[in-house]
Design a protein around this motif. Structure first.
Motif, PDB file in Angstrom:
ATOM      1  N   HIS A   1       0.943  -1.183  -0.134  1.00 19.58           N
ATOM      2  CA  HIS A   1       0.104  -0.043  -0.033  1.00 19.58           C
ATOM      3  C   HIS A   1       0.826   1.499   0.134  1.00 19.58           C
ATOM      4  O   HIS A   1       1.567   1.680   0.985  1.00 19.58           O
ATOM      5  CB  HIS A   1      -0.867  -0.218   1.369  1.00 19.58           C
ATOM      6  CG  HIS A   1      -1.851   1.074   1.255  1.00 19.58           C
ATOM      7  ND1 HIS A   1      -2.941   1.303   0.748  1.00 19.58           N
ATOM      8  CD2 HIS A   1      -1.680   2.147   2.087  1.00 19.58           C
ATOM      9  CE1 HIS A   1      -3.468   2.281   0.931  1.00 19.58           C
ATOM     10  NE2 HIS A   1      -2.809   3.046   2.035  1.00 19.58           N
ATOM     11  N   MET A   2       1.066   2.060  -1.301  1.00 15.10           N
ATOM     12  CA  MET A   2       1.788   3.064  -1.365  1.00 15.10           C
ATOM     13  C   MET A   2       0.974   4.257  -1.833  1.00 15.10           C
ATOM     14  O   MET A   2       0.476   4.332  -2.947  1.00 15.10           O
ATOM     15  CB  MET A   2       2.843   2.798  -2.069  1.00 15.10           C
ATOM     16  CG  MET A   2       3.920   2.033  -1.713  1.00 15.10           C
ATOM     17  SD  MET A   2       4.737   2.174  -0.211  1.00 15.10           S
ATOM     18  CE  MET A   2       5.949   3.391  -1.057  1.00 15.10           C
ATOM     19  N   ASP A   3       0.404   5.177  -0.920  1.00 14.74           N
ATOM     20  CA  ASP A   3      -0.500   6.129  -1.462  1.00 14.74           C
ATOM     21  C   ASP A   3       0.262   7.508  -1.816  1.00 14.74           C
ATOM     22  O   ASP A   3      -0.028   8.719  -1.521  1.00 14.74           O
ATOM     23  CB  ASP A   3      -1.575   6.602  -0.291  1.00 14.74           C
ATOM     24  CG  ASP A   3      -2.796   5.528  -0.352  1.00 14.74           C
ATOM     25  OD1 ASP A   3      -2.817   4.744  -1.373  1.00 14.74           O
ATOM     26  OD2 ASP A   3      -3.368   5.405   0.789  1.00 14.74           O
ATOM     27  N   GLY A   4       1.214   7.278  -2.632  1.00 10.81           N
ATOM     28  CA  GLY A   4       1.752   8.426  -3.507  1.00 10.81           C
ATOM     29  C   GLY A   4       3.048   8.772  -2.816  1.00 10.81           C
ATOM     30  O   GLY A   4       3.839   7.749  -2.018  1.00 10.81           O
ATOM     31  N   PRO A   5       3.934   9.819  -2.904  1.00  9.73           N
ATOM     32  CA  PRO A   5       5.022  10.380  -2.441  1.00  9.73           C
ATOM     33  C   PRO A   5       5.014  10.358  -0.943  1.00  9.73           C
ATOM     34  O   PRO A   5       3.922  10.255  -0.345  1.00  9.73           O
ATOM     35  CB  PRO A   5       5.430  11.816  -3.060  1.00  9.73           C
ATOM     36  CG  PRO A   5       4.342  11.941  -4.295  1.00  9.73           C
ATOM     37  CD  PRO A   5       3.175  10.715  -3.813  1.00  9.73           C
ATOM     38  N   ARG A   6       6.475  10.531  -0.321  1.00 10.64           N
ATOM     39  CA  ARG A   6       6.550  10.329   1.042  1.00 10.64           C
ATOM     40  C   ARG A   6       5.338  11.335   1.801  1.00 10.64           C
ATOM     41  O   ARG A   6       4.747  10.679   2.833  1.00 10.64           O
ATOM     42  CB  ARG A   6       7.736  10.825   1.646  1.00 10.64           C
ATOM     43  CG  ARG A   6       8.087  10.636   3.078  1.00 10.64           C
ATOM     44  CD  ARG A   6       9.454  11.024   3.245  1.00 10.64           C
ATOM     45  NE  ARG A   6      10.464  10.035   2.981  1.00 10.64           N
ATOM     46  CZ  ARG A   6      11.257  10.120   1.852  1.00 10.64           C
ATOM     47  NH1 ARG A   6      11.196  11.436   1.156  1.00 10.64           N
ATOM     48  NH2 ARG A   6      12.116   9.344   1.447  1.00 10.64           N
ATOM     49  N   GLU A   7       5.209  12.330   1.496  1.00  7.23           N
ATOM     50  CA  GLU A   7       4.225  13.309   2.398  1.00  7.23           C
ATOM     51  C   GLU A   7       2.883  12.878   2.193  1.00  7.23           C
ATOM     52  O   GLU A   7       2.174  12.834   3.117  1.00  7.23           O
ATOM     53  CB  GLU A   7       4.427  14.682   1.903  1.00  7.23           C
ATOM     54  CG  GLU A   7       3.688  15.704   2.570  1.00  7.23           C
ATOM     55  CD  GLU A   7       4.055  17.035   2.099  1.00  7.23           C
ATOM     56  OE1 GLU A   7       3.098  18.074   2.442  1.00  7.23           O
ATOM     57  OE2 GLU A   7       4.949  17.645   1.395  1.00  7.23           O
TER      58      GLU A   7
ATOM     59  N   GLN B   1       1.188  15.983 -11.202  1.00  5.77           N
ATOM     60  CA  GLN B   1       2.423  16.025 -11.181  1.00  5.77           C
ATOM     61  C   GLN B   1       3.408  15.108 -10.391  1.00  5.77           C
ATOM     62  O   GLN B   1       4.449  14.392 -10.498  1.00  5.77           O
ATOM     63  CB  GLN B   1       3.152  17.235 -11.432  1.00  5.77           C
ATOM     64  CG  GLN B   1       2.729  18.153 -12.777  1.00  5.77           C
ATOM     65  CD  GLN B   1       2.894  17.272 -14.027  1.00  5.77           C
ATOM     66  OE1 GLN B   1       4.025  16.990 -14.219  1.00  5.77           O
ATOM     67  NE2 GLN B   1       1.897  17.355 -14.637  1.00  5.77           N
ATOM     68  N   ARG B   2       2.971  15.176  -8.871  1.00  8.08           N
ATOM     69  CA  ARG B   2       3.670  14.604  -8.044  1.00  8.08           C
ATOM     70  C   ARG B   2       3.575  12.871  -8.028  1.00  8.08           C
ATOM     71  O   ARG B   2       4.106  12.353  -7.747  1.00  8.08           O
ATOM     72  CB  ARG B   2       3.159  15.259  -6.428  1.00  8.08           C
ATOM     73  CG  ARG B   2       3.894  16.501  -6.226  1.00  8.08           C
ATOM     74  CD  ARG B   2       3.547  16.965  -4.856  1.00  8.08           C
ATOM     75  NE  ARG B   2       4.086  15.934  -3.714  1.00  8.08           N
ATOM     76  CZ  ARG B   2       5.358  16.047  -3.368  1.00  8.08           C
ATOM     77  NH1 ARG B   2       6.279  16.450  -3.686  1.00  8.08           N
ATOM     78  NH2 ARG B   2       5.648  14.879  -2.270  1.00  8.08           N
ATOM     79  N   MET B   3       2.214  12.798  -8.526  1.00  4.15           N
ATOM     80  CA  MET B   3       2.083  11.480  -8.731  1.00  4.15           C
ATOM     81  C   MET B   3       2.868  10.801  -9.845  1.00  4.15           C
ATOM     82  O   MET B   3       3.264   9.688  -9.945  1.00  4.15           O
ATOM     83  CB  MET B   3       0.365  11.203  -9.115  1.00  4.15           C
ATOM     84  CG  MET B   3      -0.402  11.529  -7.783  1.00  4.15           C
ATOM     85  SD  MET B   3      -0.033  10.361  -6.343  1.00  4.15           S
ATOM     86  CE  MET B   3      -0.154   8.680  -6.915  1.00  4.15           C
TER      87      MET B   3
END
Length: 337
Positions: free
Chosen positions: A129-135, A177-179
């Motif tokens: 489960h990884m909901d995007g970048p660290r933040e 863009q972060r995604m």
């Protein structure tokens, strides 16, 4: 798309159902061996069950029997956190013995320490489960530091020879863009593929303000997947990704991903709890399937575009019709795969 050996197994399974004239058949069993978790994500309501329910869990025998009864070629093991189950290694081993493709969904907090309990197999993949970048990820799961723990666990699993995929849920406010940068990060890690899906309106979730309406979903995924890089590998059919972008029409097939838990077979699907059946046959034969899906007019289904309802539809369209296959080829050539 998934590895060729898995895609071939699924394709032959779908074609076999069509040749037999079966219109409704399961593709992925959503097997929930327990509901308890070591996180309290704002967008999930599983741990909102009473304590006596959270203490319960399926036995390995119940899990194996459910897979046999259902007969689907793929078993997804969500939760809760499956790695909290004391016999999860036995459950997985039994399903591997049945030659089912397993996606063990995990937040990865216990993954690295649990790896010695499992044996690498082409039938087993850890879906992290990884909901995007660290933040964004740490905010989504309501705990700082979980992104780094998950990345470390992914590296450890890959080093031991395990298949590893990621599972990402996008909510309102996600930055396209972060995604896209996040997709690059996951590919650099070396994961086999990524699964993406819009946040669904789970009734028990504490945060009800960030679920996506259908128009918002197509706008967000349209931006995220625009000019998709060929280096990105998705663990999904190209048609489902096209559907998320609003470029291909699919209707929900809720029977495609039946859900089994300590309560039995959930009617009608993984997301809606409208009663339980004691057998898979009862679920299939007594559920009013016409009452669900976007075209049914059911307000609970109005905005849903989630993978567990529409990925089976995309698979059926891909392998069950010339038009669907042609659309898949087109999407693949354009880089959505």
């Amino acid at each position: 798309m998934p590895p060729l050996f898995q895609a071939w197994t699924v394709a032959t399974y779908v074609l076999r159902q069509r040749l037999r004239g079966v219109k409704r058949y399961p593709l992925v069993l959503m097997l929930e061996p327990l509901f308890r978790c070591n996180l309290a994500c704002a967008g999930c309501g599983k741990i909102q069950f009473p304590a006596e329910i959270l203490r319960k869990q399926l036995t390995p025998e119940q899990c194996w029997a459910a897979a046999q009864e259902c007969g689907s070629p793929i078993v997804s093991i969500p939760g809760g956190e499956p790695l909290l189950h004391p016999h999860i290694d036995q459950i997985v081993a039994g399903l591997v013995a049945q030659r089912r493709f397993i996606y063990l969904c995990t937040n990865a907090l216990k993954l690295e320490e649990s790896l010695p309990r499992f044996t690498p197999s082409k039938y087993l993949a850890f879906s992290v489960h990884m909901d995007g970048p660290r933040e964004e990820h740490d905010l989504a799961v309501c705990r700082t530091g979980t992104y780094d723990v998950a990345v470390s666990a992914i590296r450890a699993a890959l080093a031991r020879g395990f298949r590893v995929t990621t599972n990402t849920t996008l909510f309102r406010g996600a930055d396209p863009q972060r995604m896209r940068g996040f997709f690059d990060e996951m590919m650099q890690l070396g994961v086999e593929g990524m699964m993406i899906s819009p946040g669904y309106s789970y009734a028990k979730a504490p945060d009800q303000d960030h679920f996506l309406a259908r128009r918002q979903t197509t706008e967000l995924f349209g931006a995220v997947l625009s000019r998709a890089k060929r280096s990105w590998r998705f663990n999904q059919t190209p048609l489902f990704l096209e559907f998320l972008r609003g470029r291909y029409d699919l209707e929900c097939t809720p029977w495609g991903s039946p859900s089994y838990s300590i309560f039995g077979w959930q009617r009608p699907c993984y997301l809606l709890g409208e009663g339980y059946c004691q057998s898979f046959r009862e679920l299939m034969e007594t559920t009013n399937w016409d009452a669900y899906g976007h075209k049914s007019g059911n307000p609970k289904c109005r905005d849903c575009m989630v993978h567990c309802g529409y990925e089976p539809s995309a698979v059926a369209a891909t392998f069950g019709s010339l038009g669907g296959f042609a659309a898949t080829v087109k999407a693949t050539l354009l880089g959505i795969s």
